[in-house]
Scaffold this motif. Structure first.
Motif, PDB file in Angstrom:
ATOM      1  N   ALA A   1     -53.166 -20.918  23.710  1.00  0.00           N
ATOM      2  CA  ALA A   1     -52.430 -22.156  23.404  1.00  0.00           C
ATOM      3  C   ALA A   1     -50.927 -21.916  23.479  1.00  0.00           C
ATOM      4  N   ALA A   2     -50.482 -20.741  23.017  1.00  0.00           N
ATOM      5  CA  ALA A   2     -49.060 -20.412  23.086  1.00  0.00           C
ATOM      6  C   ALA A   2     -48.597 -20.240  24.526  1.00  0.00           C
ATOM      7  N   LEU A   3     -49.464 -19.701  25.383  1.00  0.00           N
ATOM      8  CA  LEU A   3     -49.113 -19.593  26.805  1.00  0.00           C
ATOM      9  C   LEU A   3     -49.006 -20.969  27.440  1.00  0.00           C
ATOM     10  N   HIS A   4     -49.893 -21.894  27.067  1.00  0.00           N
ATOM     11  CA  HIS A   4     -49.772 -23.275  27.541  1.00  0.00           C
ATOM     12  C   HIS A   4     -48.385 -23.826  27.193  1.00  0.00           C
ATOM     13  N   GLU A   5     -47.974 -23.622  25.957  1.00  0.00           N
ATOM     14  CA  GLU A   5     -46.685 -24.138  25.508  1.00  0.00           C
ATOM     15  C   GLU A   5     -45.536 -23.478  26.258  1.00  0.00           C
ATOM     16  N   LEU A   6     -45.631 -22.179  26.492  1.00  0.00           N
ATOM     17  CA  LEU A   6     -44.590 -21.463  27.227  1.00  0.00           C
ATOM     18  C   LEU A   6     -44.429 -22.028  28.634  1.00  0.00           C
ATOM     19  N   VAL A   7     -45.551 -22.234  29.315  1.00  0.00           N
ATOM     20  CA  VAL A   7     -45.485 -22.781  30.678  1.00  0.00           C
ATOM     21  C   VAL A   7     -44.952 -24.212  30.649  1.00  0.00           C
ATOM     22  N   ASP A   8     -45.341 -25.000  29.654  1.00  0.00           N
ATOM     23  CA  ASP A   8     -44.828 -26.364  29.547  1.00  0.00           C
ATOM     24  C   ASP A   8     -43.309 -26.373  29.380  1.00  0.00           C
ATOM     25  N   VAL A   9     -42.788 -25.450  28.594  1.00  0.00           N
ATOM     26  CA  VAL A   9     -41.333 -25.367  28.401  1.00  0.00           C
ATOM     27  C   VAL A   9     -40.642 -25.078  29.733  1.00  0.00           C
ATOM     28  N   PHE A  10     -41.210 -24.165  30.502  1.00  0.00           N
ATOM     29  CA  PHE A  10     -40.626 -23.827  31.807  1.00  0.00           C
ATOM     30  C   PHE A  10     -40.675 -25.019  32.754  1.00  0.00           C
ATOM     31  N   ILE A  11     -41.818 -25.704  32.799  1.00  0.00           N
ATOM     32  CA  ILE A  11     -41.938 -26.880  33.669  1.00  0.00           C
ATOM     33  C   ILE A  11     -40.958 -27.962  33.233  1.00  0.00           C
ATOM     34  N   ASP A  12     -40.884 -28.211  31.931  1.00  0.00           N
ATOM     35  CA  ASP A  12     -39.951 -29.225  31.421  1.00  0.00           C
ATOM     36  C   ASP A  12     -38.523 -28.922  31.856  1.00  0.00           C
ATOM     37  N   PHE A  13     -38.144 -27.666  31.732  1.00  0.00           N
ATOM     38  CA  PHE A  13     -36.766 -27.298  32.071  1.00  0.00           C
ATOM     39  C   PHE A  13     -36.477 -27.578  33.549  1.00  0.00           C
ATOM     40  N   LEU A  14     -37.360 -27.134  34.427  1.00  0.00           N
ATOM     41  CA  LEU A  14     -37.090 -27.313  35.858  1.00  0.00           C
ATOM     42  C   LEU A  14     -37.193 -28.778  36.280  1.00  0.00           C
ATOM     43  N   GLU A  15     -38.067 -29.544  35.644  1.00  0.00           N
ATOM     44  CA  GLU A  15     -38.116 -30.974  35.947  1.00  0.00           C
ATOM     45  C   GLU A  15     -36.821 -31.663  35.518  1.00  0.00           C
ATOM     46  N   ASP A  16     -36.269 -31.237  34.379  1.00  0.00           N
ATOM     47  CA  ASP A  16     -35.026 -31.830  33.889  1.00  0.00           C
ATOM     48  C   ASP A  16     -33.801 -31.319  34.643  1.00  0.00           C
ATOM     49  N   ARG A  17     -33.883 -30.094  35.161  1.00  0.00           N
ATOM     50  CA  ARG A  17     -32.741 -29.486  35.839  1.00  0.00           C
ATOM     51  C   ARG A  17     -33.148 -29.041  37.244  1.00  0.00           C
ATOM     52  N   PRO A  18     -33.486 -29.980  38.141  1.00  0.00           N
ATOM     53  CA  PRO A  18     -33.990 -29.588  39.460  1.00  0.00           C
ATOM     54  C   PRO A  18     -32.972 -28.827  40.300  1.00  0.00           C
TER      55      PRO A  18
ATOM     56  N   ALA B   1     -34.061 -22.008  26.141  1.00  0.00           N
ATOM     57  CA  ALA B   1     -35.355 -22.677  25.994  1.00  0.00           C
ATOM     58  C   ALA B   1     -36.518 -21.703  26.131  1.00  0.00           C
ATOM     59  N   LEU B   2     -36.466 -20.856  27.143  1.00  0.00           N
ATOM     60  CA  LEU B   2     -37.622 -20.035  27.475  1.00  0.00           C
ATOM     61  C   LEU B   2     -37.819 -18.891  26.487  1.00  0.00           C
ATOM     62  N   LEU B   3     -36.749 -18.260  26.056  1.00  0.00           N
ATOM     63  CA  LEU B   3     -36.906 -17.111  25.164  1.00  0.00           C
ATOM     64  C   LEU B   3     -37.434 -17.525  23.794  1.00  0.00           C
ATOM     65  N   ARG B   4     -37.095 -18.735  23.350  1.00  0.00           N
ATOM     66  CA  ARG B   4     -37.708 -19.244  22.113  1.00  0.00           C
ATOM     67  C   ARG B   4     -39.220 -19.378  22.290  1.00  0.00           C
ATOM     68  N   ALA B   5     -39.628 -19.890  23.462  1.00  0.00           N
ATOM     69  CA  ALA B   5     -41.057 -20.063  23.724  1.00  0.00           C
ATOM     70  C   ALA B   5     -41.759 -18.713  23.859  1.00  0.00           C
ATOM     71  N   VAL B   6     -41.084 -17.721  24.411  1.00  0.00           N
ATOM     72  CA  VAL B   6     -41.659 -16.378  24.515  1.00  0.00           C
ATOM     73  C   VAL B   6     -41.908 -15.800  23.125  1.00  0.00           C
ATOM     74  N   GLU B   7     -40.936 -15.956  22.233  1.00  0.00           N
ATOM     75  CA  GLU B   7     -41.109 -15.434  20.874  1.00  0.00           C
ATOM     76  C   GLU B   7     -42.227 -16.169  20.129  1.00  0.00           C
ATOM     77  N   ALA B   8     -42.335 -17.479  20.348  1.00  0.00           N
ATOM     78  CA  ALA B   8     -43.435 -18.229  19.732  1.00  0.00           C
ATOM     79  C   ALA B   8     -44.781 -17.752  20.275  1.00  0.00           C
ATOM     80  N   ALA B   9     -44.844 -17.479  21.560  1.00  0.00           N
ATOM     81  CA  ALA B   9     -46.079 -16.987  22.157  1.00  0.00           C
ATOM     82  C   ALA B   9     -46.411 -15.595  21.629  1.00  0.00           C
ATOM     83  N   ARG B  10     -45.387 -14.769  21.457  1.00  0.00           N
ATOM     84  CA  ARG B  10     -45.618 -13.423  20.908  1.00  0.00           C
ATOM     85  C   ARG B  10     -46.205 -13.520  19.500  1.00  0.00           C
ATOM     86  N   ALA B  11     -45.702 -14.446  18.706  1.00  0.00           N
ATOM     87  CA  ALA B  11     -46.257 -14.631  17.367  1.00  0.00           C
ATOM     88  C   ALA B  11     -47.707 -15.090  17.436  1.00  0.00           C
TER      89      ALA B  11
END
Length: 213
Positions: free
Chosen positions: A101-118, A80-90
């Motif tokens: 905006a890409a950093l917002h999305e990257l952080v959201d991906v990280f938060i989503d993951f930890l909320e789903d996988r506590p 999940a996170l490395l896809r978001a990193v590459e999108a942010a790099r673009a």
């Protein structure tokens, strides 16, 4: 006709359908709540609905099982996170606003993951409570992701898109904040409100740190 006897350490035929992933998932929840020393292999077996021979057959020793728990969450988090990193790099090529905006999305991906996988947060908090034990887990299962995001911030700084002279501290500060948020969700009520508030907070934090002035 005589039923063939199982060899020592072999799972029952009815348990051969149990996957190592199911055992690791059961173990991760236990280790996250109670830590390495407090969890026994028979307890893992009971949580997975199998006998202890099946656990040993699929995952080996307790130390190997503990490692597998971290490897499992790392694999999913990396995907999940490395896809978001590459999108942010673009997004860096578009200038400061698209990059933010890409950093917002990257952080959201990280938060989503930890909320789903506590259990991810639980595993790491237990690991960090004993800094001298299992330190090799950090090298394999946290450092690669830290470094990926740090490199992204360093590239953005070098390109003049944003200013971040200490990406090491920025990434770790935000990671610890998200882990603390997950702990709060597990111990408190009104999780939906807490999720909204924390998401707003992280976006505001990024804006104050990196928004064009």
């Amino acid at each position: 006709m005589t039923t063939p006897r199982r060899g020592p350490g072999r799972p029952k035929r009815s348990e051969q359908r149990v996957t190592p992933e199911a055992i690791v998932q059961a173990a991760a929840g236990l280790f996250a709540r109670r830590g390495f020393d407090a969890v026994g292999m028979r307890e893992v077996a009971a949580a997975a609905g199998v006998d202890v021979a099946t656990v040993h057959h699929h995952v080996g020793t307790k130390a190997a099982l503990y490692d597998s728990c971290f490897a499992s969450v790392f694999a999913d988090e990396s995907e999940a996170l490395l896809r978001a990193v590459e999108a942010a790099r673009a997004g860096l090529a578009g200038g400061p606003e698209p990059a933010l905006a890409a950093l917002h999305e990257l952080v959201d991906v990280f938060i989503d993951f930890l909320e789903d996988r506590p259990e991810t947060t639980g595993l790491w908090l237990r690991r960090w409570l004993e800094p001298d034990r299992h330190a090799e887990l950090d090298q394999r299962y946290s450092q690669p992701l830290y470094l990926a995001v740090e490199q992204l911030l360093a590239e953005a700084d070098a390109a003049g898109v944003l200013s971040e002279p200490q990406p090491h501290l920025a990434v770790r500060g935000l990671v610890w904040s998200v882990h603390a948020h997950v702990v709060g969700l597990l111990s408190g009520a009104d999780g939906a409100r807490r999720r909204r508030e924390f998401r707003t907070y992280t976006h505001r934090w990024l804006d104050r740190m990196y928004a064009p002035r």
